[in-house]
Scaffold this motif. Structure first.
Motif, PDB file in Angstrom:
ATOM      1  N   ASP A 196       0.811  -1.213   0.000  1.00 12.63           N
ATOM      2  CA  ASP A 196       0.000   0.000   0.000  1.00 12.63           C
ATOM      3  C   ASP A 196       0.844   1.263   0.000  1.00 12.63           C
ATOM      4  O   ASP A 196       0.473   2.278  -0.555  1.00 12.63           O
ATOM      5  N   TYR A 197       1.985   1.190   0.725  1.00 10.70           N
ATOM      6  CA  TYR A 197       2.803   2.404   0.878  1.00 10.70           C
ATOM      7  C   TYR A 197       4.234   2.129   0.481  1.00 10.70           C
ATOM      8  O   TYR A 197       4.793   1.073   0.790  1.00 10.70           O
ATOM      9  N   GLY A 198       4.855   3.091  -0.178  1.00 12.87           N
ATOM     10  CA  GLY A 198       6.277   3.004  -0.474  1.00 12.87           C
ATOM     11  C   GLY A 198       6.573   2.303  -1.782  1.00 12.87           C
ATOM     12  O   GLY A 198       5.694   1.694  -2.402  1.00 12.87           O
ATOM     13  N   GLU A 199       7.833   2.417  -2.181  1.00 17.54           N
ATOM     14  CA  GLU A 199       8.281   1.805  -3.427  1.00 17.54           C
ATOM     15  C   GLU A 199       9.051   0.540  -3.108  1.00 17.54           C
ATOM     16  O   GLU A 199       9.944   0.555  -2.261  1.00 17.54           O
ATOM     17  N   PRO A 200       8.737  -0.575  -3.776  1.00 22.67           N
ATOM     18  CA  PRO A 200       9.473  -1.814  -3.481  1.00 22.67           C
ATOM     19  C   PRO A 200      10.965  -1.686  -3.828  1.00 22.67           C
ATOM     20  O   PRO A 200      11.312  -1.173  -4.897  1.00 22.67           O
ATOM     21  N   ALA A 201      11.807  -2.113  -2.918  1.00 28.52           N
ATOM     22  CA  ALA A 201      13.252  -2.094  -3.163  1.00 28.52           C
ATOM     23  C   ALA A 201      13.670  -3.414  -3.782  1.00 28.52           C
ATOM     24  O   ALA A 201      12.939  -4.402  -3.718  1.00 28.52           O
ATOM     25  N   ALA A 202      14.855  -3.419  -4.375  1.00 30.00           N
ATOM     26  CA  ALA A 202      15.331  -4.644  -5.031  1.00 30.00           C
ATOM     27  C   ALA A 202      15.680  -5.702  -3.981  1.00 30.00           C
ATOM     28  O   ALA A 202      16.321  -5.385  -2.983  1.00 30.00           O
ATOM     29  N   PRO A 203      15.240  -6.947  -4.190  1.00 27.61           N
ATOM     30  CA  PRO A 203      15.572  -8.015  -3.249  1.00 27.61           C
ATOM     31  C   PRO A 203      17.070  -8.333  -3.268  1.00 27.61           C
ATOM     32  O   PRO A 203      17.738  -8.110  -4.278  1.00 27.61           O
ATOM     33  N   VAL A 204      17.572  -8.818  -2.149  1.00 33.00           N
ATOM     34  CA  VAL A 204      18.970  -9.265  -2.064  1.00 33.00           C
ATOM     35  C   VAL A 204      18.930 -10.782  -1.915  1.00 33.00           C
ATOM     36  O   VAL A 204      18.409 -11.302  -0.936  1.00 33.00           O
ATOM     37  N   THR A 205      19.461 -11.474  -2.918  1.00 29.30           N
ATOM     38  CA  THR A 205      19.298 -12.934  -2.904  1.00 29.30           C
ATOM     39  C   THR A 205      20.442 -13.660  -2.212  1.00 29.30           C
ATOM     40  O   THR A 205      20.273 -14.746  -1.691  1.00 29.30           O
ATOM     41  N   GLN A 206      21.608 -13.072  -2.231  1.00 33.83           N
ATOM     42  CA  GLN A 206      22.776 -13.765  -1.693  1.00 33.83           C
ATOM     43  C   GLN A 206      23.263 -13.052  -0.445  1.00 33.83           C
ATOM     44  O   GLN A 206      23.480 -11.844  -0.462  1.00 33.83           O
ATOM     45  N   SER A 207      23.435 -13.808   0.657  1.00 36.26           N
ATOM     46  CA  SER A 207      23.903 -13.184   1.888  1.00 36.26           C
ATOM     47  C   SER A 207      25.425 -13.156   1.937  1.00 36.26           C
ATOM     48  O   SER A 207      26.070 -14.201   1.944  1.00 36.26           O
ATOM     49  N   ARG A 208      25.940 -11.952   1.972  1.00 38.10           N
ATOM     50  CA  ARG A 208      27.391 -11.761   2.029  1.00 38.10           C
ATOM     51  C   ARG A 208      27.952 -12.385   3.313  1.00 38.10           C
ATOM     52  O   ARG A 208      29.027 -12.974   3.313  1.00 38.10           O
ATOM     53  N   LYS A 209      27.218 -12.239   4.398  1.00 33.55           N
ATOM     54  CA  LYS A 209      27.701 -12.700   5.690  1.00 33.55           C
ATOM     55  C   LYS A 209      27.775 -14.222   5.751  1.00 33.55           C
ATOM     56  O   LYS A 209      28.769 -14.794   6.209  1.00 33.55           O
ATOM     57  N   VAL A 210      26.706 -14.865   5.275  1.00 35.81           N
ATOM     58  CA  VAL A 210      26.707 -16.333   5.288  1.00 35.81           C
ATOM     59  C   VAL A 210      27.794 -16.862   4.365  1.00 35.81           C
ATOM     60  O   VAL A 210      28.491 -17.820   4.701  1.00 35.81           O
ATOM     61  N   ASP A 211      27.969 -16.210   3.224  1.00 35.84           N
ATOM     62  CA  ASP A 211      29.024 -16.636   2.297  1.00 35.84           C
ATOM     63  C   ASP A 211      30.402 -16.523   2.948  1.00 35.84           C
ATOM     64  O   ASP A 211      31.246 -17.417   2.810  1.00 35.84           O
ATOM     65  N   ALA A 212      30.615 -15.422   3.665  1.00 34.28           N
ATOM     66  CA  ALA A 212      31.907 -15.226   4.339  1.00 34.28           C
ATOM     67  C   ALA A 212      32.150 -16.329   5.358  1.00 34.28           C
ATOM     68  O   ALA A 212      33.269 -16.829   5.513  1.00 34.28           O
ATOM     69  N   LEU A 213      31.084 -16.734   6.050  1.00 33.72           N
ATOM     70  CA  LEU A 213      31.224 -17.799   7.051  1.00 33.72           C
ATOM     71  C   LEU A 213      31.476 -19.145   6.400  1.00 33.72           C
ATOM     72  O   LEU A 213      32.299 -19.931   6.858  1.00 33.72           O
ATOM     73  N   GLN A 214      30.742 -19.416   5.301  1.00 33.70           N
ATOM     74  CA  GLN A 214      30.912 -20.694   4.618  1.00 33.70           C
ATOM     75  C   GLN A 214      32.313 -20.830   4.034  1.00 33.70           C
ATOM     76  O   GLN A 214      32.810 -21.938   3.863  1.00 33.70           O
ATOM     77  N   ALA A 215      32.929 -19.702   3.755  1.00 33.08           N
ATOM     78  CA  ALA A 215      34.269 -19.746   3.167  1.00 33.08           C
ATOM     79  C   ALA A 215      35.341 -20.087   4.199  1.00 33.08           C
ATOM     80  O   ALA A 215      36.459 -20.468   3.838  1.00 33.08           O
ATOM     81  N   MET A 216      35.003 -19.962   5.474  1.00 32.41           N
ATOM     82  CA  MET A 216      35.989 -20.281   6.520  1.00 32.41           C
ATOM     83  C   MET A 216      36.185 -21.789   6.637  1.00 32.41           C
ATOM     84  O   MET A 216      35.335 -22.575   6.236  1.00 32.41           O
ATOM     85  N   ALA A 217      37.313 -22.165   7.240  1.00 32.78           N
ATOM     86  CA  ALA A 217      37.512 -23.574   7.571  1.00 32.78           C
ATOM     87  C   ALA A 217      36.611 -23.919   8.751  1.00 32.78           C
ATOM     88  O   ALA A 217      36.218 -23.040   9.516  1.00 32.78           O
ATOM     89  N   MET A 218      36.285 -25.218   8.886  1.00 31.41           N
ATOM     90  CA  MET A 218      35.317 -25.608   9.901  1.00 31.41           C
ATOM     91  C   MET A 218      35.740 -25.210  11.316  1.00 31.41           C
ATOM     92  O   MET A 218      34.949 -24.687  12.086  1.00 31.41           O
ATOM     93  N   SER A 219      37.015 -25.443  11.629  1.00 38.98           N
ATOM     94  CA  SER A 219      37.465 -25.126  12.993  1.00 38.98           C
ATOM     95  C   SER A 219      37.440 -23.623  13.239  1.00 38.98           C
ATOM     96  O   SER A 219      37.131 -23.156  14.337  1.00 38.98           O
ATOM     97  N   GLU A 220      37.744 -22.882  12.183  1.00 41.07           N
ATOM     98  CA  GLU A 220      37.735 -21.428  12.308  1.00 41.07           C
ATOM     99  C   GLU A 220      36.315 -20.921  12.524  1.00 41.07           C
ATOM    100  O   GLU A 220      36.073 -20.030  13.335  1.00 41.07           O
ATOM    101  N   ARG A 221      35.393 -21.543  11.794  1.00 40.32           N
ATOM    102  CA  ARG A 221      33.999 -21.148  11.931  1.00 40.32           C
ATOM    103  C   ARG A 221      33.493 -21.449  13.346  1.00 40.32           C
ATOM    104  O   ARG A 221      32.762 -20.665  13.939  1.00 40.32           O
ATOM    105  N   ARG A 222      33.938 -22.594  13.859  1.00 41.41           N
ATOM    106  CA  ARG A 222      33.541 -22.965  15.215  1.00 41.41           C
ATOM    107  C   ARG A 222      34.032 -21.914  16.214  1.00 41.41           C
ATOM    108  O   ARG A 222      33.283 -21.448  17.072  1.00 41.41           O
ATOM    109  N   ALA A 223      35.310 -21.547  16.064  1.00 37.18           N
ATOM    110  CA  ALA A 223      35.882 -20.549  16.968  1.00 37.18           C
ATOM    111  C   ALA A 223      35.131 -19.232  16.850  1.00 37.18           C
ATOM    112  O   ALA A 223      34.858 -18.562  17.847  1.00 37.18           O
ATOM    113  N   TRP A 224      34.772 -18.891  15.616  1.00 38.08           N
ATOM    114  CA  TRP A 224      34.060 -17.636  15.367  1.00 38.08           C
ATOM    115  C   TRP A 224      32.713 -17.623  16.089  1.00 38.08           C
ATOM    116  O   TRP A 224      32.371 -16.673  16.785  1.00 38.08           O
ATOM    117  N   TRP A 225      31.973 -18.715  15.946  1.00 37.96           N
ATOM    118  CA  TRP A 225      30.663 -18.795  16.596  1.00 37.96           C
ATOM    119  C   TRP A 225      30.799 -18.801  18.108  1.00 37.96           C
ATOM    120  O   TRP A 225      30.052 -18.126  18.810  1.00 37.96           O
TER     121      TRP A 225
END
Lengths: 159, 261
Positions: free
Chosen positions: B120-149
């Motif tokens: 009803d109100y406002g202009e639709p913005a473009a969707p973002v399909t790919q999460s930069r943050k999740v991609d950055a996490l997936q790129a880590m090694a498993m042990s590194e990701r564990r330490a990060w979390w």
């Protein structure tokens, strides 16, 4: 800890109707399998909450084995469908949390498969042994600053 | 916001409407009724986000006979659909008015649909399909990701804020309060606390990000739940907030939704 001293601690959740009977059969058939597994009997593999599985890892289990009935043989008709879905999802989640999903294993073992039960336990114990002790779920002091901080927790955009 | 919603109220099509009212320069959620309908302001885009669905749910549990209207963003509309599916709200007792999010907000949220279908109100913005943050996490090694979390989860103060603010956490009894599974005396709580919550979010999380926004310890929960959503879509081909289908973690009926392969 040197590898010689490492004996995996494996927790087994076995369904009352199939896998537990399978384990029982392995016992009465005097089959040899590693004593690393501690078994908890549940009425249905579908009754195992992911909460319990994660809790087991949290409490220091090196591996968790879930034994259920073959698909279609569930005493409660569709309990193991739920198990299958949960485990599949949990594996992905563990992987994302940086925890080796191979430490969680789901096997369908019927009441007649005592031999298979012994084999699965042997295989799984060997696998966990090669993976080594499970990493802790606890953060250790001094881990507060992390070099590869890809982004801050809070959104960068604040208005 | 004024004319459309005012007419809803004055014509008696809704008994109450959850909108926003500016106080001290900030928009705050407010329940408008016939009596204070003249306090409605013209709609303007804001980045302030509140758990309006939580407010709506509480209100409707108290007055199950009333009809309410609510101003929703894209994520809130998805949340409403989930609440309808889980039979927490009755679709014919809720009137929806939609507003679009700004481009900045959509980018900040990495939102897949930063606007409701009923706009009803406002202009639709473009969707973002790919999460930069999740991609950055997936790129880590498993042990590194564990330490990060663990580093982040180590700051948790066990306040249950993420659960309390979540629009799709509607249980009246919560297993995270089960003292034999989650010790109340331990701080930070076991890191399995957040993983358990992530499991509960499977097939339900609508990616509104309020959990991360409210977290006093700044734990990047949203990335965790984004991955949860990705997994649910990958394994079960289900996206929370769509009109059709049910969460794969509801008990299997005709639709088994078993993982493929």
């Amino acid at each position: 800890m040197d590898d010689k001293a490492f004996e995996p601690k494996i927790l087994g959740f076995l369904c009352n109707w199939c896998s537990y009977a399978g384990a029982d059969l392995a016992g009465v058939s005097r089959l040899q399998y590693p004593a690393n597994i501690r078994i908890i009997r549940v009425m249905c593999s579908g009754g195992i909450s992911p909460h319990h599985l994660l809790h087991a890892f949290q409490k220091g289990a090196d591996g968790v084995l879930i034994g259920g009935c073959h698909i279609g043989d569930c005493h409660y008709l569709k309990g193991n469908y739920m198990t299958m879905k949960r485990v599949k999802f949990l594996e992905g989640l563990l992987q994302f949390a940086g925890y080796d999903p191979r430490r969680l294993r789901l096997e369908w073992i019927s009441a007649a498969e005592g031999l298979r039960f012994a084999e699965v336990v042997r295989e799984f114990t060997d696998q966990i042994r090669s993976l080594g002790p499970a990493p802790t779920f606890e953060a250790v002091p001094g881990m507060d600053a992390h070099p590869s901080e890809a982004f801050s927790g809070r959104g960068e955009f604040m208005a | 916001m004024d004319t459309k919603i005012k007419s809803l109220l004055l014509e008696g099509r809704v008994d109450g409407f959850w909108g926003y009212r500016t106080m001290n320069g900030f928009p705050f959620p407010r329940l408008f009724t016939k009596e204070n309908a003249n306090e409605l302001e013209p709609w303007r885009p804001t980045v302030a986000r509140y758990p309006v669905l939580k407010l709506l749910l509480r209100e409707m549990r108290m007055h199950s006979d009333r009809t309410y209207g609510v101003l929703v963003r894209g994520c809130e509309e998805r949340g409403l659909r989930e609440l309808f599916k889980w039979k927490q709200l009755e679709p014919d007792k809720v009137v929806v008015v939609g507003q679009a999010c700004s481009r900045e907000l959509a980018d900040c949220c990495e939102c897949r649909q930063p606007f409701p279908d009923l706009l009803d109100y406002g202009e639709p913005a473009a969707p973002v399909t790919q999460s930069r943050k999740v991609d950055a996490l997936q790129a880590m090694a498993m042990s590194e990701r564990r330490a990060w979390w663990l580093t982040h989860m180590n700051r948790c103060i066990h306040c249950h804020g993420c659960r309390d603010v979540c629009p799709v956490c509607f249980c009246t009894e919560c297993s995270l309060e089960h003292r034999e599974l989650v010790s109340g005396a331990k701080l930070p709580p076991d890191s399995s606390f957040h993983l358990v919550r992530a499991v509960h979010m499977g097939g339900r999380c609508i990616d509104c990000g309020l959990c991360e926004e409210i977290c006093p310890a700044r734990i990047p929960l949203r990335s965790l739940y984004k991955e949860v959503n990705r997994l649910v879509e990958e394994i079960f081909d289900y996206r929370p907030g769509v009109d059709e289908g049910m969460s794969p973690f509801t008990f299997p009926g005709d639709e088994l939704l078993l993982p493929t392969g």
